[in-house]
Design a protein around this motif. Sequence first.
Motif, mmCIF file in Angstrom:
data_model
loop_
_atom_site.group_PDB
_atom_site.id
_atom_site.type_symbol
_atom_site.label_atom_id
_atom_site.label_comp_id
_atom_site.label_asym_id
_atom_site.label_seq_id
_atom_site.Cartn_x
_atom_site.Cartn_y
_atom_site.Cartn_z
ATOM 1 N N ARG A 190 41.691 34.444 40.014
ATOM 2 C CA ARG A 190 42.530 34.610 38.834
ATOM 3 C C ARG A 190 42.678 36.072 38.421
ATOM 4 O O ARG A 190 42.880 36.379 37.246
ATOM 5 C CB ARG A 190 41.995 33.781 37.654
ATOM 6 C CG ARG A 190 41.999 32.287 37.876
ATOM 7 C CD ARG A 190 43.408 31.710 38.048
ATOM 8 N NE ARG A 190 44.270 32.003 36.905
ATOM 9 C CZ ARG A 190 44.225 31.332 35.750
ATOM 10 N NH1 ARG A 190 43.363 30.335 35.608
ATOM 11 N NH2 ARG A 190 45.045 31.639 34.762
ATOM 12 N N GLU A 191 42.583 37.006 39.379
ATOM 13 C CA GLU A 191 42.916 38.382 39.062
ATOM 14 C C GLU A 191 44.408 38.496 38.784
ATOM 15 O O GLU A 191 44.861 39.435 38.141
ATOM 16 C CB GLU A 191 42.498 39.306 40.209
ATOM 17 C CG GLU A 191 40.984 39.384 40.391
ATOM 18 C CD GLU A 191 40.587 40.199 41.607
ATOM 19 O OE1 GLU A 191 41.459 40.913 42.144
ATOM 20 O OE2 GLU A 191 39.419 40.128 42.013
ATOM 21 N N ALA A 192 45.167 37.537 39.286
ATOM 22 C CA ALA A 192 46.587 37.417 38.980
ATOM 23 C C ALA A 192 46.982 35.970 39.231
ATOM 24 O O ALA A 192 46.347 35.255 40.004
ATOM 25 C CB ALA A 192 47.418 38.363 39.847
ATOM 26 N N ASP A 193 48.038 35.523 38.544
ATOM 27 C CA ASP A 193 48.560 34.172 38.764
ATOM 28 C C ASP A 193 49.649 34.171 39.834
ATOM 29 O O ASP A 193 49.741 33.255 40.652
ATOM 30 C CB ASP A 193 49.136 33.604 37.459
ATOM 31 C CG ASP A 193 48.075 33.444 36.386
ATOM 32 O OD1 ASP A 193 47.026 32.851 36.691
ATOM 33 O OD2 ASP A 193 48.282 33.913 35.257
ATOM 34 N N ILE A 194 50.492 35.209 39.815
ATOM 35 C CA ILE A 194 51.575 35.347 40.784
ATOM 36 C C ILE A 194 51.539 36.760 41.340
ATOM 37 O O ILE A 194 51.368 37.721 40.596
ATOM 38 C CB ILE A 194 52.956 35.088 40.140
ATOM 39 C CG1 ILE A 194 53.028 33.684 39.543
ATOM 40 C CG2 ILE A 194 54.075 35.289 41.161
ATOM 41 C CD1 ILE A 194 54.310 33.416 38.764
ATOM 42 N N ALA A 195 51.700 36.891 42.642
ATOM 43 C CA ALA A 195 51.763 38.200 43.274
ATOM 44 C C ALA A 195 53.136 38.379 43.915
ATOM 45 O O ALA A 195 53.668 37.452 44.531
ATOM 46 C CB ALA A 195 50.672 38.350 44.330
ATOM 47 N N VAL A 196 53.700 39.570 43.747
ATOM 48 C CA VAL A 196 54.924 39.955 44.454
ATOM 49 C C VAL A 196 54.479 40.886 45.572
ATOM 50 O O VAL A 196 54.012 41.993 45.323
ATOM 51 C CB VAL A 196 55.921 40.674 43.521
ATOM 52 C CG1 VAL A 196 57.197 41.016 44.288
ATOM 53 C CG2 VAL A 196 56.241 39.815 42.306
#
Length: 298
Positions: A143-149
């Motif tokens: 959960r360091e990020a929910d969505i990655a680009v």
Amino acid sequence: MDKPITSLDWSLVQAFLAVADTGSLSAAARILGTSQPTLGRQIKAIEAQLNAELFHRQARGFALTQTGAELVAPARAMREAVQKIALTAAGRQARLDGTVRITASMATSVMHLPQIIAGIRKLEPEIAIELVPSDATHNLLYREADIAVRMYRPTQLALVTQHLGEVELGVFAARTYIAERGMPTSLADLIQHDFVGYDTNTDIIDGFAELGIEVTRDMFKTRVDDNIAYWELVRAGCGIGFAQADIGRKDPLMAEIKLGIDLPTLPIWLTAHEAMRQTPRIRRVWDLLAEGLRPLVL
């Protein structure tokens, strides 16, 4: 006879892993967002509960004992299980509100996402957006990020990915540079010019090699690895550089150099953990991100 251990406080296991990974109470405390005395008490507590010494206290930090070293793998497995529980529970949240954390490269975060995020906020005012600009790879599992680009295809297991398309690259120089040095008219002419390159990153050198041109780092008299600083150096007239075509063509200070060279493209991938992808707010932000980024691709 010692009593069997029937339960183990996760916070104590978390403290053990942090100290095991860093070898220091102070460093582990910073990672966990707690105080060094609190962490020291937690280490003593888990050692008492397990009736085992897990660390050798040394002048320069903490070193694992044999028992401690043997417990690292099962402790990490416990961390994976706890994270999976948290992800699964979060993925069942049905309301279209809350926070969505997005990570993307520095260049994408600065040059593309602000307008897209502004649009998301207008459409979904109950969804808060956290943007993490970074060229490092953030771990979606924790959960360091929910969505990655991403500008590459992620290969980690348990991830959902969507390929949005390919981003065109171009060759650009500041109009002030062109006015002073002239517009290159051939590939042979091009490589006689000054270039802005990377410091340790070899992508541009590798790109020249694909064109059959062998160059070295010394060819680039101005070098930097940060992509935002890289583009500003090109804009300032330090030399010719490479950028996403959409960015360069929208900049009135820049001139595009077209020599009929087939440049590589950059893929754009959206990525999320499979347990979180169907959370309504994340699914909604995912769809709006995809809609906003698609005009950039070929």
